[in-house]
Design a protein around this motif. Structure first.
Motif, PDB file in Angstrom:
ATOM      1  N   GLU A  12      22.872 -26.486 -43.689  1.00 26.58           N
ATOM      2  CA  GLU A  12      23.620 -25.237 -43.898  1.00 26.58           C
ATOM      3  C   GLU A  12      23.416 -24.254 -42.737  1.00 26.58           C
ATOM      4  OE1 GLU A  12      25.595 -25.535 -46.328  1.00 26.58           O
ATOM      5  OE2 GLU A  12      24.703 -26.847 -47.827  1.00 26.58           O
TER       6      GLU A  12
ATOM      7  N   GLU B  28      27.800 -20.658 -45.455  1.00 23.45           N
ATOM      8  CA  GLU B  28      26.753 -21.639 -45.151  1.00 23.45           C
ATOM      9  C   GLU B  28      25.395 -20.952 -45.265  1.00 23.45           C
ATOM     10  OE1 GLU B  28      27.825 -24.312 -45.471  1.00 23.45           O
ATOM     11  OE2 GLU B  28      29.611 -24.793 -44.318  1.00 23.45           O
TER      12      GLU B  28
ATOM     13  N   HIS C 247      24.612 -20.987 -48.808  1.00 23.05           N
ATOM     14  CA  HIS C 247      24.186 -22.316 -49.262  1.00 23.05           C
ATOM     15  C   HIS C 247      22.707 -22.554 -48.930  1.00 23.05           C
ATOM     16  CE1 HIS C 247      28.605 -23.850 -49.262  1.00 23.05           C
ATOM     17  NE2 HIS C 247      28.362 -22.911 -50.145  1.00 23.05           N
TER      18      HIS C 247
ATOM     19  N   GLU D 172      32.789 -24.381 -50.824  1.00 19.27           N
ATOM     20  CA  GLU D 172      33.004 -25.392 -49.786  1.00 19.27           C
ATOM     21  C   GLU D 172      34.483 -25.721 -49.601  1.00 19.27           C
ATOM     22  OE1 GLU D 172      29.985 -26.413 -48.298  1.00 19.27           O
ATOM     23  OE2 GLU D 172      31.371 -27.102 -46.789  1.00 19.27           O
TER      24      GLU D 172
END
Ligand code: FE2
Ligand code: FE2
Length: 474
Positions: A121, A151, A154, A241
């Motif tokens: 990520e 990201e 994440h 995503e």
């Protein structure tokens, strides 16, 4: 399950009720921000970016949009709602209750799976950190930053699991996630693909189409996990995503559309003439596609894998969309692989299904990749051209698994190393291709304006027009 935004760390996991965990994460937070400032998007930290922020985990209306300076983005911890009836969906413990805590015997393996996912990520943010300067439009610049902040989130998702369920080892792993860096000679990121810098936007679109899609399939496998907090975390990550792959899909589509316009205007399909007009010829698009697709194939691991078999047996990592299969135990089935026979041909080999789980997931991934390719080809067909983009064979240019280092044509026919070298220029981006693509990369930062090598998008973000000021530069 609304998200609590009054806490320092937005969350829907009732973080406030666990002071120790909250303090540990609040300790990690400034380290994360320091990493973001140092290795996040370069030179755009004070820009106002029109970003979406998660406000709930409901599929409908889960995000709000507004201008945010990226360092002030509300990164948080969001898990899908818990299903109290959820049962283990595959493997030896099929049908039993899912786990709310990590079973001792799987602790090390689960931690490794979470760390490996988590490492990709921030790696992609690092790989893309220079791209802001050469964005083909403000719309694209905003999309890059949206992908980057998500990201980052994440990473938060994985760090939460490490802190909440893996004690001291988890906290140490969380620190190391900020210490390894993409391309770093001493402390590189775990997976090879994530150590290559992304220098141009054609690569960025290929990365978001092909490599983020690998992420999608990894997350889908982990979303099946018997470790329920991991499954719920990954389910929500998949919602975010989807946009990343949309950026890649539409990005490649727009490149192709612009190229077709130039081909039409100049009445030519001569790559050099198209390049002279500032667009990207379709054979070059194909070569970049070949490169990024094959490098993403490697991320699924070897065709035969005893690790994959034990992840499945133990219920740690399932097949994407496990519910679609009839047999969730998969102990009596076999899978046929086509392998190189070592003398320039191929041979069939049957292996136990559980050992083939990487290949099963890779095959689903390939089918998913096909969808975009078909869409791009329809655009080319409509414009009256016979050229077609195509995914190369899963045997082509592999570095991992049975086909690693075996030279083949893009169609997967084995060939000699000399023949491969001879044809390589036609199949993979050459240095001169890369020089050409880089020569096109100049930032276009006026609202509504597009670089000459890409068509405008069909629509803007969140019902705003394409010429909306998606990023306010100062
Ligand atoms: Fe991600
Ligand atoms: Fe992504």
């Amino acid at each position: 399950m609304t998200i609590n935004y009054s806490d320092r760390i937005p969350n829907n996991v009732d973080l406030g009720s666990n002071r120790t965990l909250q303090r540990a994460l609040e300790h990690w937070q400034p380290e994360f921000l320091k990493w973001w400032e140092e290795l996040g998007p370069k030179d755009f930290q004070v820009a106002d970016v029109y970003l979406r922020t998660a406000t709930s985990v409901d599929a409908k209306g889960w995000a709000t949009y507004g201008y945010v300076r990226m360092p002030e983005y509300r990164w948080g911890i969001f898990l899908n709602e818990r299903d109290p009836n959820r049962r283990i969906g595959f493997g030896d413990n099929f049908g039993q209750e899912v786990w709310q805590q990590v079973p001792g015997e799987y602790r090390a393996t689960l931690r490794r799976l979470i760390v490996t996912q988590g490492d990709t990520e921030p790696a992609s943010v690092e790989q893309q950190r220079m791209l802001g300067h050469t964005a083909p439009s403000l719309y694209d610049l905003r999309n890059l930053f949206q992908v980057n902040v998500e990201e980052g989130r994440h990473l938060w998702a994985m760090v939460y699991l490490l802190h909440a369920y893996f004690g001291r080892d988890g906290r140490e792993e969380a620190e190391e996630l900020l210490e390894r860096h993409s391309g770093d000679a001493d402390k590189p990121r775990i997976l090879g693909t994530f150590n290559e810098p992304i220098r141009d936007w054609l690569s960025f679109f290929m990365f978001t189409y092909f490599t983020d899609r690998d992420g999608k399939f990894q997350l889908k496998s982990l979303a099946e996990s018997s470790f329920d907090p991991l499954a719920r975390t990954c389910q929500f990550m998949l919602t975010e995503e989807a946009h990343h792959m949309f950026v890649g899909d539409t990005g490649i589509n727009r490149v192709v559309r612009r190229t077709l316009e130039v081909m039409h205007e100049l009445n030519t399909d001569d790559p050099q003439v198209i390049r002279n007009a500032g667009a990207i010829d379709l054979p070059t698009v194909q070569r970049y596609l070949n490169f990024w697709f094959t490098s993403s194939l490697d991320l699924f691991g070897s065709e035969t894998s005893s690790n994959a078999a034990s992840y499945f047996a133990n219920g740690l990592k399932g097949r994407p969309d496990e519910a679609q299969y009839e047999d969730h135990i998969a102990v009596e089935q076999a899978y046929t692989l086509e392998l190189p026979d070592g003398s320039g041909g191929t041979k069939s080999e049957q292996i136990p299904m559980r050992n083939a789980m990487n290949e099963v997931t890779r095959s689903s991934y390939v089918r998913d990749c096909e969808i975009g390719v078909k869409r791009w080809n329809r655009v080319i067909e409509k414009a009256g051209h016979s050229f077609r983009l195509a995914l190369p064979s899963t045997r082509f240019r592999r570095s991992i698994g049975n086909w690693a280092g075996v030279p083949t044509t893009p169609e997967g026919v084995p060939m000699s190393a000399e023949q491969f070298t001879e044809h390589k220029q036609a199949w993979l981006p050459s240095e001169s291709d890369q020089t050409f693509i880089l020569s096109l990369m100049h930032g276009v930062h006026q609202p509504g304006k597009m670089a000459a090598w890409i068509a405008p998008p069909d629509r803007g973000i969140n019902n705003n027009p394409v010429d909306y000021e998606y990023v306010k530069l100062h």
